[in-house]
Design an enzyme around this catalytic site. Structure first.
Site, PDB file in Angstrom:
ATOM      1  CB  SER A  34      10.716 -15.012  -0.535  1.00 35.51           C
ATOM      2  OG  SER A  34      10.676 -13.636  -0.742  1.00 35.51           O
ATOM      3  CE  LYS A  47       8.640 -13.381  -3.348  1.00 40.19           C
ATOM      4  NZ  LYS A  47       9.951 -12.709  -3.256  1.00 40.19           N
ATOM      5  CE1 TYR A 101       5.459 -11.287  -2.518  1.00 41.56           C
ATOM      6  CE2 TYR A 101       5.573  -9.187  -1.350  1.00 41.56           C
ATOM      7  CZ  TYR A 101       6.201 -10.300  -1.895  1.00 41.56           C
ATOM      8  OH  TYR A 101       7.568 -10.430  -1.804  1.00 41.56           O
ATOM      9  CE1 TYR A 111      14.275 -14.086  -4.308  1.00 44.95           C
ATOM     10  CE2 TYR A 111      15.454 -14.705  -2.327  1.00 44.95           C
ATOM     11  CZ  TYR A 111      14.279 -14.406  -2.971  1.00 44.95           C
ATOM     12  OH  TYR A 111      13.109 -14.455  -2.299  1.00 44.95           O
ATOM     13  CB  VAL A 153      13.895 -11.614   4.275  1.00 42.04           C
ATOM     14  CG1 VAL A 153      14.588 -11.252   2.981  1.00 42.04           C
ATOM     15  CG2 VAL A 153      12.434 -11.237   4.251  1.00 42.04           C
TER      16      VAL A 153
HETATM   17  O1  DON Z   1       8.741  -8.778  -0.314  1.00 39.98           O
HETATM   18  C1  DON Z   1       9.282  -8.728   0.774  1.00 39.98           C
HETATM   19  O2  DON Z   1       9.951  -7.780   1.080  1.00 39.98           O
HETATM   20  C2  DON Z   1       9.185  -9.852   1.789  1.00 39.98           C
HETATM   21  N1  DON Z   1       7.961  -9.867   2.411  1.00 39.98           N
HETATM   22  C3  DON Z   1       9.571 -11.152   1.212  1.00 39.98           C
HETATM   23  C4  DON Z   1      10.952 -11.060   0.648  1.00 39.98           C
HETATM   24  C5  DON Z   1      11.785 -12.271   0.862  1.00 39.98           C
HETATM   25  O3  DON Z   1      11.557 -13.104   1.698  1.00 39.98           O
HETATM   26  C6  DON Z   1      12.992 -12.313   0.041  1.00 39.98           C
HETATM   27  N2  DON Z   1      13.743 -13.494   0.352  1.00 39.98           N
HETATM   28  N3  DON Z   1      14.828 -13.765   0.572  1.00 39.98           N
END
Ligand code: DON
Length: 432
Positions: free
Chosen positions: A89, A92, A214, A266, A284
């Site tokens: 993320s 983003k 994405y 978040y 993540v």
């Molecule tokens: O959308 C997802 O599930 C991941 N590829 C990215 C999510 C993410 O990194 C959320 N962050 N804390």
């Protein structure tokens, strides 16, 4: 979010000062040593679990822990481990900056809002009346932003996205193919968010195309140094301080930092701003980028996550770092620096030499000096020498012009030495 479930074993500390970057020298580097101390302290945090809702993310060493800082002058400092990990993320804000740069804020605002959702990153956080995702830092908004990356087909969009991400980092970023397939294989919740956005008329193109961009942006591999340089590019108004390349406009960088400040962590964003006070974004994969505008970009990585999806040791290290280096954006700056370096009275001319950036507070001081002087002296000549000024905000031009007009009405000759034409910029409204 689906709970991360692999338990985190106790860490082994590998925090060695290691100065890097274009200005690395053999000198003792007390900044990297300070970073190493922070890592050792933050390593005492044993909590957190690896994200495994994308199975490939669970195959990482939970002990690896690294941090890097890059200044807007392009100097880098690093401590700890040197591995790469997927950006997730943290992509983003950088894709957001690129899309804002290309399409402008108002066009982006048609499809994605600006308000913190206060909900987990993968929640269905859509405005009830418009179906617009709350913001671009959560999955729903980021998927819409990915669909808006310019390009006549998905292939071009992906290339454009990767070129922008690489320009932020100052090197070609590579894909982690294993994570990409794992993301695609387990990404139905994200596809569902895409379909909701499509149904609300907020998605450009098909869900499959948006997901392609994405998933690829999330699967790019970075190091903490890459994150530090990417952050420093936003801190530096959109210009990469290492390569010197302009990546996005100053205004796009500012809009992005604003979103990171309110939504980047978040449902921890409010507490983060209190405790750390830096625009930031987590992923993540265990990375976090944090930014002190005008000063530094910081990258940190440690894979075990807390319940909100933020790196446990990354949050701890950045909380300490903000305190240790005095980086809280909203900390009280004490008395503003005077821009006046010298004054000289010679042959009826009062010369005021000014330096640094003429923003509102420094111009206010300069104007008061001029008015005080002119109140106490008989009308003659007053001269403001701007040759050591690095930049003047438009407010400086407005206040100095108005003050000059006043002084002239009272019989003074008012001269501005502005050979670089700093007070008559060519309309860069990003600096207002
Ligand atoms: O959308 C997802 O599930 C991941 N590829 C990215 C999510 C993410 O990194 C959320 N962050 N804390």
């Amino acid at each position: 979010m689906p709970p991360p479930s692999t338990p985190n074993p106790p860490p082994t500390v590998r925090a060695t000062p290691n100065p890097t970057g274009p200005h690395a020298t053999g000198r003792t580097d007390h900044i990297s040593a300070g970073l190493a101390d922070l890592l050792i302290r933050a390593s005492r945090q044993h909590g957190g679990r690896l994200a495994d809702y994308i199975p490939e993310l669970a195959h990482v060493d939970p002990d690896r822990f690294g941090i890097a800082m890059t200044s807007v002058l392009g100097r880098s400092y690093r401590a700890g481990d040197e591995n790469t990990f997927t950006i997730q993320s943290i992509s983003k804000p950088f894709v957001y900056a690129m899309v804002i740069d290309e399409l402008g804020l108002e066009e982006v605002a048609r499809n994605v809002g600006f308000e913190p959702s206060g909900e987990p990153f993968n929640a269905i956080s859509l405005e009830p009346d418009t179906g617009r995702p709350d913001n671009a830092m959560i999955n729903a908004g980021a998927i819409v932003i990915s669909s808006m990356v310019p390009g006549i087909n998905t292939d071009r969009q992906v290339r454009r996205m990767r070129a922008a991400m690489s320009a932020f980092a100052g090197r070609e970023l590579e894909l982690d193919e294993a994570v990409l397939s794992s993301e695609a294989a387990t990404g139905d919740r994200n596809r569902a968010l895409g379909y909701l956005a499509l149904a609300a008329g907020r998605l450009d193109g098909s869900v499959a195309d948006a997901m392609e961009v994405y998933f690829q942006q999330c699967s790019l591999k970075v190091s903490v140094e890459d994150l530090a340089v990417m952050g420093a590019t936003l801190a530096h108004g959109g210009t990469n301080p290492v390569t010197g390349d302009r990546v996005v406009s100053e205004l796009a960088a500012r809009h992005t930092l604003s979103m990171m400040a309110s939504c980047g962590m978040y449902d921890y964003s409010g507490e983060w701003m209190i405790r750390v006070g830096l625009p930031a974004k987590s992923g993540v994969g265990g990375g976090i980028v944090a930014i002190l505008p005008g000063q530094f970009g910081i990258g940190v990585h440690s894979a075990p996550l807390d319940a909100r999806g933020n790196s446990v040791r990354g949050v701890e290290a950045l909380t300490e770092l903000s305190d240790y280096f005095g980086m809280h954006l909203l900390g009280h700056p004490r008395s503003p620096l005077s821009p006046i370096v010298s004054t000289r009275d010679c042959d009826g001319v009062h010369t005021v030499a000014v330096r640094g950036e003429l923003d509102f507070v420094s111009t206010e001081q300069l104007v008061h000096h001029l008015l005080d002087h002119c109140e106490q002296a008989e009308p003659a000549t007053v001269r403001v020498d701007l040759s050591a000024v690095t930049r003047a905000r438009p407010i400086a031009g407005r206040l100095l012009t108005a003050t000059g007009d006043d002084l002239r009405r009272h019989g003074w000759e008012f001269q501005l030495l502005d050979s670089a034409c700093l007070l008559t910029p060519d309309g860069d409204n990003a600096t207002r």
